[in-house]
Design an enzyme around this catalytic site. Structure first.
Site, short mmCIF file in Angstrom:
data_model
loop_
_atom_site.label_atom_id
_atom_site.label_comp_id
_atom_site.label_asym_id
_atom_site.label_seq_id
_atom_site.Cartn_x
_atom_site.Cartn_y
_atom_site.Cartn_z
CD1 TRP A 103 -13.90 -5.38 126.39
CD2 TRP A 103 -12.50 -5.11 128.15
NE1 TRP A 103 -14.21 -6.06 127.48
CE2 TRP A 103 -13.58 -6.09 128.52
CE3 TRP A 103 -11.49 -5.14 128.86
CZ2 TRP A 103 -13.61 -6.58 129.83
CZ3 TRP A 103 -11.38 -5.61 130.27
CH2 TRP A 103 -12.36 -6.16 130.69
CG ASP A 173 -6.96 -7.27 123.53
OD1 ASP A 173 -6.75 -8.49 123.37
OD2 ASP A 173 -7.71 -6.58 124.28
CE LYS A 197 -12.52 -12.94 126.58
NZ LYS A 197 -13.94 -12.72 127.33
#
Lengths: 356, 356
Positions: A103, A173, A197
């Protein structure tokens, strides 16, 4: 509904049952609005209260200083991968990206359209174990407008907490660790997280930004990606995803009711310890992340023994433990345990891991 | 819940009661997934079926030819105001925007960051009435990569149907008239609509694009705004707003069950005629849009008599008719009647308009 089920999907994630019950009620009428939460106007007082309450809760939970703004923006983290560099590239030319996995690399790759990106090594191989370098070892170019970090990498299950003292503003992030890590906001310039999430459902992101970092957007920044425009309009630049904001508020309330972030962090440690202990006790299973950097949120492991992974996944599914397939790029098993996952679910899975 | 209420908000719009009931059920468990619709993975077979079904329904309802792709994208119409020019500006330099009011002007204004924008007059003043110019009167520069049109302008309630034969590809913002206008898709290059009016809730857009118009994106286009990337990934570039897609599917199913778009168009005509007849019969009220271009969806009017507008709004609210305040830029009264609005609601409002 059938037997009790435990969901370990990577996101959209499991929601606490009481949150789902509350939502179910509000689908017909929200408070005394005579409207469904799905019909509520983004310009109504009801919604204004939802936004204010969410901001107050988040500010309280993370002790966010007054010189930081809290924004709600449509779209997920991948849209922020473009938004972050766009909001700096009006003034800046360089950015650094700490490479800790898939990511963080993807974020850096997308930023290359707007800035000269320098990747900074974030991982090191120590005797067949993957570790995170500590922040004092990061080689950050001082010309960088910011350093981008991904404190939790969901695919391989790598986590680090805290960023020490970095010379340039740190952009993090938090999509997969929001409300699940203790964070000193004052050490960061920008923090962002998609909400699917730990803050509810997909289609929304929360951005926390220090005031002095506003105003650097490039002229080519789409309106809906501009942080300054969201500050000016109290996040209502256009019709904001009202329902996703409302679910985020419920999740913030729920975390507060559970005792706050420190409780969430402890539960994540407890759940993941149950699983890592089980993995370590089973010689057929492999997790090669060094202990201090094993994610407390996404526990990933595999096996070199034929049939062990599929056998475990099959048994788990029969027992009502689902969503355990590893990421399609990594294979193996992955248990994602966000705040909605019970300790009981982790215990049940740990038992099966020991038997695998 | 109190007495029966009729909601005339401009969006997020009223949803049919049976759709809300279906959603309420699925908040706890979606089909036999053992998961809430809020927890469903964007990579699950359940969600793949939701997307496929939505595409099939939309293709069927609008007889969309095979050489058009249907995309689902995070974010609303304002994000598309940037996405449209970005997806053309890799190859093109000019674009034309038909000016029919606030929203079409805003779309053109945002596009100026990426293209040289030429505004084309779309309205004309005929003896104190505002009319739309017919498509044969539009002065479109042949060098334009496209002509952008807004067939329904919500603030002043101006509508035109059909675009005739324009030399350049026509891009239409259908946000406020999706599933409420008869449209010959083959006359258009791109059609897009945010979903919070006729397709459910905020945070999602549907884009219909002709194959030959793909591949023109500029290098600076954010990934989540690229049409080609959405085609390649079947709309799943990242975690798509799963719940908003599901509500869109329910709305498409509902429209099909009601008899399809022609039925929706007839009901919109019927509802709006009830209101316009009432406005025209009351000499204290003003609507200066010429009859052929009065919106069948957003009925806007005002009064030069002191207290008439506020009196009507107050009475309406007491009778359970809410969301009738005109847009904050226009004032007056505005009744937005999307597919979820009953004929009965329009009748009740028409009675009050006559008495105002």
């Amino acid at each position: 509904m059938g037997k009790i089920l435990h969901y370990f999907g990577a996101g959209p994630a499991a929601l606490p049952f009481e949150v789902k019950q509350r939502i179910q009620k509000d689908i017909i009428e929200y408070e005394d609005s005579k409207l469904s939460i799905l019909e509520l106007s983004h310009r109504s007082e009801y919604f204004s209260n939802i936004l204010d309450r969410s901001k107050t809760l988040l500010r309280e939970l993370y002790a966010i200083p007054d010189n930081y703004q809290i924004l709600f923006m449509a779209g997920g983290a991948t849209l922020q991968f473009d938004a972050v560099p766009l909001n700096f590239s009006g003034k800046a030319k360089y950015a650094s990206y700490l490479d800790t996995g898939f990511w963080s690399r993807k974020a850096g790759k997308l930023a290359k359209k707007y800035l000269d990106v320098k990747f900074v090594a974030g991982l090191i191989d120590h005797a067949n174990e993957i570790c995170c370098l500590s922040s004092s070892e990061w080689q950050v170019d001082a010309q960088s407008a910011y350093l981008h970090v991904t404190p939790n990498e969901t695919i391989n299950g790598v986590e680090f907490v805290g960023v020490g003292n970095v010379e340039v503003p740190v952009v993090a992030d938090l999509t997969s660790c929001m409300l699940m890590q203790n964070i000193d906001v004052s050490k960061f310039g920008v923090l962002y997280a998609a909400t699917q999430k730990s803050l509810g459902i997909a289609g929304l992101s929360v951005v926390i930004i220090r005031n002095d970092l506003l105003g650097g957007a490039s002229q080519i920044t789409p309106d809906l990606l501009r942080y300054d425009l969201h500050v000016e309009n109290n996040s209502i630049v256009n019709t904001i995803p009202v329902f996703a904001c409302y679910v985020a508020m419920l999740m913030l309330l729920w975390v507060k009711e559970q005792g706050g972030i420190s409780v969430m962090v402890e539960q994540a440690k407890l759940r993941s310890k149950l699983l890592y202990d089980a993995v370590d006790s089973n010689s057929k299973l492999i997790n090669n992340i060094c202990k201090k950097n094993r994610s407390t949120i996404n526990v990933a492991f595999t096996s070199n023994y034929q049939g062990v992974v599929t056998g475990l996944l099959d048994t788990a599914e029969k027992e009502g433990l689902i969503g355990l397939q590893g990421h399609r790029r990594a294979g193996g098993v992955r248990a994602s345990m966000y705040n909605g996952t019970s300790i009981d679910a982790a215990k049940k899975l740990a038992r099966l891991i020991r038997l695998a």
